[in-house]
Design an enzyme around this catalytic site. Structure first.
Site, PDB file in Angstrom:
ATOM      1  N   LYS A 164      70.123  44.329  -9.085  1.00 36.44           N
ATOM      2  CA  LYS A 164      70.711  44.103  -7.763  1.00 36.44           C
ATOM      3  C   LYS A 164      69.710  44.570  -6.715  1.00 36.44           C
ATOM      4  CE  LYS A 164      74.393  45.816  -4.689  1.00 36.44           C
ATOM      5  NZ  LYS A 164      75.667  46.550  -4.547  1.00 36.44           N
ATOM      6  N   ASP A 193      72.681  47.190   2.601  1.00 32.78           N
ATOM      7  CA  ASP A 193      74.079  46.770   2.480  1.00 32.78           C
ATOM      8  C   ASP A 193      74.889  47.432   3.581  1.00 32.78           C
ATOM      9  OD1 ASP A 193      76.635  46.077   1.762  1.00 32.78           O
ATOM     10  OD2 ASP A 193      76.720  47.412   0.002  1.00 32.78           O
ATOM     11  N   LYS A 246      80.726  49.033   6.716  1.00 30.47           N
ATOM     12  CA  LYS A 246      80.863  50.390   6.181  1.00 30.47           C
ATOM     13  C   LYS A 246      80.968  51.397   7.318  1.00 30.47           C
ATOM     14  CE  LYS A 246      78.158  49.819   1.933  1.00 30.47           C
ATOM     15  NZ  LYS A 246      79.194  50.228   0.968  1.00 30.47           N
ATOM     16  N   ASP A 258      70.378  50.278  -1.915  1.00 26.55           N
ATOM     17  CA  ASP A 258      71.208  49.328  -2.650  1.00 26.55           C
ATOM     18  C   ASP A 258      70.355  48.274  -3.378  1.00 26.55           C
ATOM     19  OD1 ASP A 258      73.788  48.869  -3.459  1.00 26.55           O
ATOM     20  OD2 ASP A 258      74.254  47.469  -1.847  1.00 26.55           O
ATOM     21  N   ASP A 277      82.097  43.749   1.431  1.00 27.73           N
ATOM     22  CA  ASP A 277      81.304  44.877   0.949  1.00 27.73           C
ATOM     23  C   ASP A 277      81.238  44.901  -0.585  1.00 27.73           C
ATOM     24  OD1 ASP A 277      79.746  47.107   1.125  1.00 27.73           O
ATOM     25  OD2 ASP A 277      81.384  48.488   1.610  1.00 27.73           O
ATOM     26  N   GLU A 285      79.703  42.933  -2.409  1.00 30.65           N
ATOM     27  CA  GLU A 285      78.733  41.836  -2.359  1.00 30.65           C
ATOM     28  C   GLU A 285      77.817  41.806  -3.580  1.00 30.65           C
ATOM     29  OE1 GLU A 285      78.135  44.721  -1.133  1.00 30.65           O
ATOM     30  OE2 GLU A 285      76.138  45.056  -1.949  1.00 30.65           O
ATOM     31  N   ARG A 323      78.303  42.075  -6.758  1.00 36.93           N
ATOM     32  CA  ARG A 323      78.771  41.208  -7.852  1.00 36.93           C
ATOM     33  C   ARG A 323      78.605  39.735  -7.497  1.00 36.93           C
ATOM     34  NH1 ARG A 323      84.544  44.053  -7.491  1.00 36.93           N
ATOM     35  NH2 ARG A 323      83.163  45.696  -6.741  1.00 36.93           N
TER      36      ARG A 323
HETATM   37  N1  BES Z   1      76.450  49.253  -2.760  1.00 38.81           N
HETATM   38  C1  BES Z   1      77.807  49.563  -2.747  1.00 38.81           C
HETATM   39  C2  BES Z   1      78.206  50.611  -3.774  1.00 38.81           C
HETATM   40  C3  BES Z   1      77.790  52.010  -3.470  1.00 38.81           C
HETATM   41  C4  BES Z   1      78.434  52.752  -2.511  1.00 38.81           C
HETATM   42  C5  BES Z   1      76.784  52.588  -4.193  1.00 38.81           C
HETATM   43  C6  BES Z   1      78.049  54.065  -2.276  1.00 38.81           C
HETATM   44  C7  BES Z   1      76.405  53.897  -3.972  1.00 38.81           C
HETATM   45  C8  BES Z   1      77.034  54.639  -3.006  1.00 38.81           C
HETATM   46  C9  BES Z   1      78.617  48.307  -3.051  1.00 38.81           C
HETATM   47  O1  BES Z   1      78.113  47.135  -2.550  1.00 38.81           O
HETATM   48  C10 BES Z   1      79.942  48.505  -2.411  1.00 38.81           C
HETATM   49  O2  BES Z   1      79.999  48.548  -1.221  1.00 38.81           O
HETATM   50  N2  BES Z   1      80.971  48.619  -3.228  1.00 38.81           N
HETATM   51  C11 BES Z   1      82.270  48.838  -2.757  1.00 38.81           C
HETATM   52  C12 BES Z   1      83.164  47.943  -3.567  1.00 38.81           C
HETATM   53  C13 BES Z   1      84.549  47.858  -3.034  1.00 38.81           C
HETATM   54  C14 BES Z   1      84.565  47.155  -1.694  1.00 38.81           C
HETATM   55  C15 BES Z   1      85.368  47.101  -4.053  1.00 38.81           C
HETATM   56  C16 BES Z   1      82.621  50.306  -2.972  1.00 38.81           C
HETATM   57  O3  BES Z   1      82.213  50.882  -3.967  1.00 38.81           O
HETATM   58  O4  BES Z   1      83.286  50.872  -2.107  1.00 38.81           O
HETATM   59 ZN    ZN Z   2      76.135  47.029  -2.291  1.00 36.00          ZN
HETATM   60 MN    MN Z   3      78.700  46.771  -0.570  1.00 37.95          MN
END
Ligand code: BES
Ligand code: ZN
Ligand code: MN
Length: 501
Positions: A267, A272, A279, A290, A349, A351, A353
């Protein structure tokens, strides 16, 4: 930095510093004992007076020890004999390196590789020592106008092994760990690079630097080609950004022609923001990391090509930037992925996947031996496992076990979470085949469930490195280089060059 191994006795070393271990409470290791004898009790006298207890990581630097040829002797506490574990061993090496670097010893002979670490042999001890040293000497100062560097930095380190028989083991340990360290460094450098510099095109340029090695070719797939291929999900995530989405493909052909390749997919969200589902601002800067999955794949490819392993491996850096804009994709959108499956976007967010699913469909063309994707995919993984273990999810038990094995061998740990069908229900959608959001429960698992729907044609494992790819906040903030050691070890095992540990 230069490393070598030798097998000799401590009193014969002529070096800026020799490093020997002391056990708790105030007990000399056999090597320290030898120094004590020729110095007529100089060291044991100091210990008796209470200068060093021998607790793990304690250090005492001595100058001009009587009858010792080396300028300095560094005593390092190793804790109770027979209780020295892997983690303490690495911490002791780190402490040693920091001390040597601060005290102006440019070269040193280290006897800590002779300490007894439960269940580990000389190969392991030398390898971990080199990796810990390289890790500890790393700094990211390219963007500082004034670089603050050690005045007399450590340049040369000799590890002593107990018998001449073990020299060859030690030498291969150095070779392997240097390749892994170079891969980790490359991973850390690109991951630490700020998002105004490190965008998808930058990732592609970094990938292209590997073309200087034999058997490597690098190509890219830009937005135009993605559109032709129907990678609408990947494209949707990048649509709000002025930086073009670019998927970089690093193709290494070290194996037999026609052998199915191992495929690594990373990824590569160079930033992000969350997109329209934006966020919170606190620590949003850390979403430059990210792209840690892509950096990990790049680093593992670098280690692999440096070792010249006899394997065919394809590394994919799925570069993209997730930004809000009037052109950005929105919650509610339904996307048709490259596989033809449709996805209802419930949160922009989630994204990662959406980018990965199209990359995972794209790699079907290689008819792969196996596919491993690496991603900073879910905050939920940090909640579940913290910063110590990478999350591992796989629908193929033998592959999961191979990866867990590699993680234990390399000290770059992973822990498996289940991928049971029950969790799949959380992705149901009234409007499309499924959604990109699994709800609050088991976020790491439902994210992997989403990916699993695109990986039916091959054996697949998923590594969630959200907690392990970088150290958050504080003075040690920065990329860790994980999971390069685990992936490289996995590839080494696959190539059959693993040394017994
Ligand atoms: N890149 C983030 C995941 C992440 C967050 C990694 C904080 C490390 C630290 C990912 O794209 C994301 O935002 N995931 C969301 C998914 C949710 C919206 C289902 C998350 O983990 O909050
Ligand atoms: Zn992300
Ligand atoms: Mn995200």
């Amino acid at each position: 930095m230069e490393f070598s191994v030798k097998s000799g006795s401590p009193e014969k070393q002529r070096s800026a510093c020799i490093v020997v271990g002391v056990y708790e409470p105030r007990r000399l290791s056999p090597v320290a004992e030898q120094l004590d004898q020729i110095s007529e009790g100089y060291i044991s006298n100091l210990l008796r007076r209470g200068d060093l207890e021998g607790k793990p990581g304690q250090v005492l630097l001595l100058h001009h020890v009587p009858n010792v040829l080396s300028e300095r002797v560094l005593l390092v506490g190793c804790g109770k004999e027979r209780e020295l574990n892997e983690r303490q061993y690495r911490q002791i090496i780190k402490k040693t390196i920091d001390t040597l670097n601060e005290t102006g010893s440019m070269e040193s002979v280290c006897f800590l590789t002779e300490m007894h670490v439960k269940g580990r042999d000389t190969y392991w001890k030398v390898r971990q020592a080199v990796e810990a040293t390289m890790h500890s000497l790393y700094s990211f100062n390219q963007l500082k106008s004034k670089k603050d560097e050690a005045r007399r930095p450590l340049r040369k380190l000799v590890f002593n092994v107990p018998t001449r028989r073990e020299l060859a083991l030690g030498e291969s340990a150095i070779e392997h760990s240097l390749a892994i360290s170079n891969g980790s460094k490359m991973c850390r450098d690109v991951a630490n690079m700020p998002p105004n510099i490190c965008n998808p095109a930058y990732l592609a340029d970094q990938g292209k630097t590997l073309e200087e090695f034999d058997n490597v070719s690098v190509s890219t797939v830009g937005e135009k080609e993605m559109a032709e291929l129907g990678m609408n999900s990947y494209l949707a995530v990048g649509r709000g950004s002025d930086n073009e989405s670019i998927m970089t493909i690093i193709d290494y052909k070290g194996g037999n022609e026609g052998d199915a390749p191992i495929v690594l997919v990373g990824k590569g969200l160079t930033f992000d923001s969350g997109g329209i589902s934006i966020k919170p601002s606190a620590q949003m800067d850390e979403m430059k990391y990210d792209m840690g999955g892509a950096a990990g794949v790049l680093g593992a490819m670098r280690s692999l090509v440096e070792l010249g392993l006899p394997l065919n491996v394809v590394g994919i850096l799925a570069g993209c930037e997730n930004m809000p804009s009037s052109n950005a994709y929105r919650p509610g959108d339904v996307l048709t992925t490259m596989s033809g499956k449709t996805v209802e976007v419930l949160n922009t967010d989630a994204e990662g996947r959406l980018v990965l699913c199209d990359a995972l469909t794209y790699v079907e063309r290689y008819d792969p031996e196996l596919v491993i994707d690496v991603a900073t995919l879910t905050g939920a993984c940090v909640v579940a496992l913290g910063k110590h273990a990478t999350g591992l999810l796989s629908s193929h038990n033998p592959l999961a076990h191979e990866l867990l094995n590699a993680s234990e061998q390399s000290g770059d740990r992973a822990w498996r979470l289940p991928l049971w069908d029950e969790y799949q229900d959380q992705l149901e959608s009234p409007f499309a085949d499924f959604t990109n959001l699994g709800g609050r429960d088991a976020g790491t698992i439902t994210a992997a469930c989403f990916l699993s729907r695109f990986t039916k044609k091959y054996n697949w494992a998923h590594l969630d490195i959200a907690g392990t790819a970088w150290v958050s906040g504080g003075p040690n903030k920065g990329a860790t280089g994980r999971p390069v050691p685990m992936l490289t070890q996995f590839l080494m095992n696959r190539a059959g060059i693993a040394v017994e540990q």
